[in-house]
Scaffold this motif. Structure first.
Motif, short mmCIF file in Angstrom:
data_model
loop_
_atom_site.label_atom_id
_atom_site.label_comp_id
_atom_site.label_asym_id
_atom_site.label_seq_id
_atom_site.Cartn_x
_atom_site.Cartn_y
_atom_site.Cartn_z
N LYS A 20 31.63 23.64 1.91
CA LYS A 20 33.08 24.26 2.14
C LYS A 20 34.29 23.93 1.87
CE LYS A 20 30.45 25.80 6.63
NZ LYS A 20 30.67 25.86 7.92
N GLY A 21 34.29 22.69 1.80
CA GLY A 21 35.64 22.12 1.25
C GLY A 21 35.49 20.52 1.11
N PHE A 22 36.43 19.80 0.89
CA PHE A 22 36.48 18.43 0.83
C PHE A 22 35.86 17.68 1.98
CE2 PHE A 22 38.86 14.46 1.53
CZ PHE A 22 38.20 13.64 0.49
N GLN A 23 36.32 18.11 3.13
CA GLN A 23 35.90 17.28 4.54
C GLN A 23 34.52 17.65 4.36
OE1 GLN A 23 37.54 15.38 6.78
NE2 GLN A 23 39.46 15.76 5.56
N ASP A 24 33.68 18.72 4.37
CA ASP A 24 32.64 18.95 4.42
C ASP A 24 31.79 18.08 3.45
OD1 ASP A 24 30.28 20.42 5.49
OD2 ASP A 24 30.28 21.73 4.02
N ALA A 25 32.43 18.06 2.18
CA ALA A 25 31.58 17.33 1.22
C ALA A 25 31.48 15.70 1.52
CB ALA A 25 32.49 17.63 -0.25
N LYS A 26 32.62 15.27 1.93
CA LYS A 26 32.64 13.86 2.14
C LYS A 26 31.61 13.43 3.50
CE LYS A 26 36.77 12.89 4.99
NZ LYS A 26 38.11 12.18 5.01
N ILE A 27 31.63 14.45 4.30
CA ILE A 27 30.77 13.91 5.39
C ILE A 27 29.42 13.95 4.99
CG2 ILE A 27 29.80 14.84 7.67
CD1 ILE A 27 32.92 15.92 8.31
N ALA A 28 29.07 14.95 4.36
CA ALA A 28 27.64 15.11 3.76
C ALA A 28 27.16 13.98 2.82
CB ALA A 28 27.33 16.37 2.97
N LEU A 29 28.12 13.55 1.98
CA LEU A 29 27.88 12.30 1.00
C LEU A 29 27.91 11.06 1.91
CD1 LEU A 29 29.97 13.32 -1.96
CD2 LEU A 29 27.70 13.11 -2.07
N THR A 30 28.63 10.94 2.86
CA THR A 30 28.86 9.70 3.45
C THR A 30 27.20 9.47 4.40
OG1 THR A 30 31.14 9.58 3.77
CG2 THR A 30 29.88 8.33 5.53
N GLN A 31 26.85 10.62 5.04
CA GLN A 31 25.63 10.58 5.63
C GLN A 31 24.67 10.31 4.77
OE1 GLN A 31 25.67 14.55 7.76
NE2 GLN A 31 26.83 13.54 9.59
N ASP A 32 24.53 11.06 3.72
CA ASP A 32 23.63 10.74 2.57
C ASP A 32 23.38 9.44 1.88
OD1 ASP A 32 21.71 11.95 0.35
OD2 ASP A 32 23.52 11.31 -0.76
#
Length: 293
Positions: free
Chosen positions: A74-86
């Motif tokens: 959806k945007g930057f916040q969504d991306a960084k959370i997903a990448l961090t969890q990953d």
């Protein structure tokens, strides 16, 4: 990529990052720099602002947002959370592929085994199931199969051609690039060429694949990046690769992932026509028995 990742992807550490890496070739250059910056910072990206990533990538904030959206977030916040969890399960210790100058041979072996295992575990996530099924259907109906690949991809094509022969599929993998191109031009409609290339940008492989397509053959690409000169030529692209350590030559982990993909094609073909496969394998076993003590 979507933020609603399937369960199997959520269980594989590094899978989201791997899919982002595979998509680099399909992005505009400025957005690709953003993705590279995100991947370079790993799980530390959770502590970074959109402005910091923009500065690291040499782009504007808007480009960062667009890059994240291009990846399906959806945007930057969504991306960084997903990448961090990953990536979180991969931190704590150093990345298993991180090799130090002082490592003993047994430590090198263990680290390479770990990084290779991760590359293999990510392959089922990065390979499109629909594309894999389409590739099997193309091969199932193909009178002839031509394997294309040069450099470090060449041994993979040689192995696959031999194993296809042992299950009753007429296949060849010429070692000489000129012969590859000639054989590609001599293919007919219904035949299939499997082109293997880590970068998807090797001139000889792309040219031969293009010649095969002009002759009417179906093209299956096995590569590490989703948008390349090779995938533009291919009817079906099977994308899988590995996050490489700097000491490994020509993407060894990616070659292992490509071998896995090729093996999946082979076994799937066996399942589509077990009678043909069993007869050919029995004949091959008898021939090989003559060469053993």
């Amino acid at each position: 990529m979507t933020t609603e990742t399937p369960a199997e992807e959520q269980r594989v550490p590094g899978a989201v990052a791997e899919r982002a890496r595979a998509a680099l070739g399909s992005l505009p250059r400025s957005e690709a720099r953003v993705v590279q910056a995100l991947l370079a910072h790993g799980s530390d990206v959770i502590r970074m602002s959109v402005s910091e990533i923009a500065a690291a990538a040499g782009t504007g904030v808007g480009t960062v947002v667009r890059a994240c959206q291009s990846l399906g977030f959806k945007g930057f916040q969504d991306a960084k959370i997903a990448l961090t969890q990953d990536l979180a399960p991969l931190v704590g210790e150093r990345s298993p592929e991180h090799i130090d100058l002082g490592d003993r041979p047994d430590q090198v072996l263990a680290k390479l085994a770990a990084s290779s295992g991760e590359a293999l575990s990510r392959a089922p996530v990065s390979v499109d199931p629909k594309a894999l099924g389409q590739a099997v259907e193309l091969l199932r109906a193909a009178p002839r199969v031509l394997l294309l690949g040069v450099g470090t991809s060449s041994p993979l094509t040689q192995d696959m051609a031999y194993r296809l022969l042992t299950i009753g599929v007429s296949a060849e993998a010429p070692a000489d690039v000129h012969v590859q191109h000639v054989r590609a031009r001599l293919l007919r409609p219904g035949d299939v060429a499997i082109a293997v290339s880590h970068t998807g940008a090797t001139r000889e492989t792309v040219d031969a694949a293009r010649g095969a397509k002009e002759a009417g053959a179906g093209i299956i690409a096995v590569t590490s990046y989703s948008t390349t000169p090779l995938t533009e030529v291919a009817n079906v692209a099977l994308v899988a690769g590995g996050l490489e350590t700097r000491y490994r030559v020509e993407a060894m982990a990616s070659r292992l992932a490509h071998l896995l993909v090729l093996d999946a094609l082979l076994i799937s073909l066996v399942l589509t026509d077990p009678g043909r496969s069993e007869a050919a394998q029995a004949l091959a076993a008898n021939v090989l028995a003559e060469h053993r003590f």
